[in-house]
Write a protein that holds these residues in place. Sequence first.
Motif, short mmCIF file in Angstrom:
data_model
loop_
_atom_site.label_atom_id
_atom_site.label_comp_id
_atom_site.label_asym_id
_atom_site.label_seq_id
_atom_site.Cartn_x
_atom_site.Cartn_y
_atom_site.Cartn_z
N HIS A 135 64.77 -88.04 7.78
CA HIS A 135 65.63 -88.50 8.88
C HIS A 135 67.00 -87.85 8.79
CE1 HIS A 135 67.98 -91.25 11.39
NE2 HIS A 135 68.70 -91.58 10.33
N ARG A 136 67.57 -87.84 7.60
CA ARG A 136 68.91 -87.26 7.43
C ARG A 136 68.88 -85.75 7.63
NH1 ARG A 136 73.72 -88.16 3.51
NH2 ARG A 136 74.55 -86.07 3.30
N LEU B 16 71.49 -94.58 7.93
CA LEU B 16 72.43 -93.84 7.09
C LEU B 16 73.79 -94.51 7.09
CD1 LEU B 16 71.87 -90.11 8.18
CD2 LEU B 16 71.20 -91.12 6.00
N THR B 17 74.42 -94.55 5.94
CA THR B 17 75.83 -94.96 5.86
C THR B 17 76.52 -94.05 4.86
OG1 THR B 17 75.25 -97.26 6.30
CG2 THR B 17 77.42 -96.84 5.37
N PRO B 18 77.46 -93.20 5.27
CA PRO B 18 77.97 -93.05 6.63
C PRO B 18 76.93 -92.43 7.56
CG PRO B 18 78.85 -91.33 5.23
CD PRO B 18 78.11 -92.26 4.33
N GLY B 19 77.12 -92.62 8.85
CA GLY B 19 76.16 -92.19 9.84
C GLY B 19 76.31 -90.73 10.24
N PHE B 20 75.48 -90.32 11.21
CA PHE B 20 75.48 -88.94 11.66
C PHE B 20 76.83 -88.49 12.20
CE2 PHE B 20 70.71 -89.36 12.17
CZ PHE B 20 70.41 -88.41 11.21
N SER B 21 77.58 -89.41 12.81
CA SER B 21 78.87 -88.99 13.38
C SER B 21 79.79 -88.45 12.29
CB SER B 21 79.52 -90.15 14.14
OG SER B 21 79.84 -91.20 13.26
N ALA B 22 79.91 -89.17 11.19
CA ALA B 22 80.78 -88.72 10.10
C ALA B 22 80.24 -87.44 9.47
CB ALA B 22 80.90 -89.82 9.05
N LEU B 23 78.93 -87.37 9.25
CA LEU B 23 78.34 -86.19 8.62
C LEU B 23 78.51 -84.95 9.48
CD1 LEU B 23 75.08 -87.84 7.24
CD2 LEU B 23 77.17 -87.29 5.98
N LEU B 24 78.35 -85.08 10.79
CA LEU B 24 78.49 -83.93 11.68
C LEU B 24 79.94 -83.51 11.84
CD1 LEU B 24 75.77 -84.85 14.30
CD2 LEU B 24 75.80 -82.78 12.88
N CYS C 85 72.04 -87.56 20.80
CA CYS C 85 70.85 -88.32 20.42
C CYS C 85 70.02 -87.44 19.50
CB CYS C 85 70.02 -88.68 21.65
SG CYS C 85 70.92 -89.63 22.91
N THR C 86 69.82 -87.88 18.26
CA THR C 86 69.06 -87.05 17.32
C THR C 86 67.99 -87.93 16.67
OG1 THR C 86 69.20 -85.52 15.44
CG2 THR C 86 70.79 -87.36 15.47
N GLU C 87 66.73 -87.62 16.98
CA GLU C 87 65.61 -88.48 16.62
C GLU C 87 64.51 -87.70 15.89
OE1 GLU C 87 66.00 -91.56 17.03
OE2 GLU C 87 66.88 -92.10 18.97
N ALA C 88 64.45 -87.88 14.58
CA ALA C 88 63.35 -87.31 13.78
C ALA C 88 62.23 -88.35 13.73
CB ALA C 88 63.84 -86.95 12.38
N CYS C 89 61.47 -88.46 14.82
CA CYS C 89 60.47 -89.53 14.93
C CYS C 89 59.40 -89.44 13.85
CB CYS C 89 59.85 -89.52 16.32
SG CYS C 89 61.02 -89.97 17.63
N SER C 90 59.15 -88.23 13.33
CA SER C 90 58.16 -88.10 12.25
C SER C 90 58.65 -88.74 10.96
CB SER C 90 57.82 -86.63 12.02
OG SER C 90 58.96 -85.87 11.70
#
Length: 383
Positions: A101-102, A139-147, A193-198
């Motif tokens: 997911h990450r 995730l914590t921190p989430g995608f916003s912080a990581l990106l 929107c970022t979705e790793a559905c697998s």
Amino acid sequence: MARLTAAGRHTAESTSHHPAGAAAHTIGPAAPRPRILGVGTAVPDNSYTQEELLEEFRITDPKIRSVFLNSAIERRYLTLPPEGPEGVRRPETQGQLLAKHRAQGLDMGGRALSECLKDAGAEPAAIRYLVCVSSTGFLTPGFSALLIRELGIDPDCARLDVVGMGCNAGLNGLTAVAGWAAAHPGELAVLLCTEACSAAYVFDGTMRTSVVNSLFGDGAAALAVRAGEGPDGTGAGLPELLDFSSHLIPDAIDAMRFDWDDDAGRFSFFLDREVPYVIGAHAEEAVGRLLNKNGIARSRIAHWIVHSGGKKVIDSVRVNLGLTAHDVRHTNEVLRDFGNLSSGSFLFSYQRLRNEGVVRPGDHAVFMTMGPGSTIETALVRC
């Protein structure tokens, strides 16, 4: 929905930092309208037909094979688990799924965001508000912080992570983006929107998990929004986000849910077989509320961007709203080519509509997404 081909760079030094405020559903008439500047999408490198997936996982049950082969899906982009010694895909632990997911969320999200900014003629440093939406992990921190760290976005950028709302959440995120943009004219806000559905799959041979495994694909999509004119005076003639509306169906609150599976040792998504009919039965009410409060007749809606939730969902919505196959052509095409991409599906369809070149200035469009709650989200757009 004219495509923006050039826009001036809006640097972090030319703006001041503002906190992320709550977004109202209706954009006030006195406020400058948020406009769509650009869109971008991304998927993983590897794709598979439904037949190939059945072979990869050695699925022989005729009922499960029928679910895969009658889904109206031809191909999906996925990140499958590695093969074991005998060439069989190995089961993944919940920790491995979260790592996927990450990794995939950042990779796809970064590429979709970069494509979106290129389309809008902007640089990462121009982003003043970033909303990241995902339901395929935590995730914590989430995608916003990581990106923000990965892409060199100004660390003073305001941000929001929308986690776990499901397929409808793209429009929930866009509501926040539009509200923030209207409150901060001239500044760039971005939805991702970022979705790793697998990363949310369980392979246990049951019909419950097989329905999910037959439907969802991996993908990311981003949308750039700004209210008022940019620093170079651009903005006129771009699609305007006029209003948003939400409709929750309390009686169907458990029809789509993410549960912990003790036997599998991981989370497992559940879709009730009645979901398509429940959503379809409430589609008229949800759309009617949006249009009635804006004084827009149904006949004035030239374009429909509906979430690619699955063949039965699309057909049920189409019948209940009296839409034609042409009205949902992009919705069906995205389902065919990518499967259900969760929260970003509607942006893949929007990108296809915009690139088609058939939209005329002044046309009205309705965006519609559906997901857990059960919820129908809608947005009214003027092109």
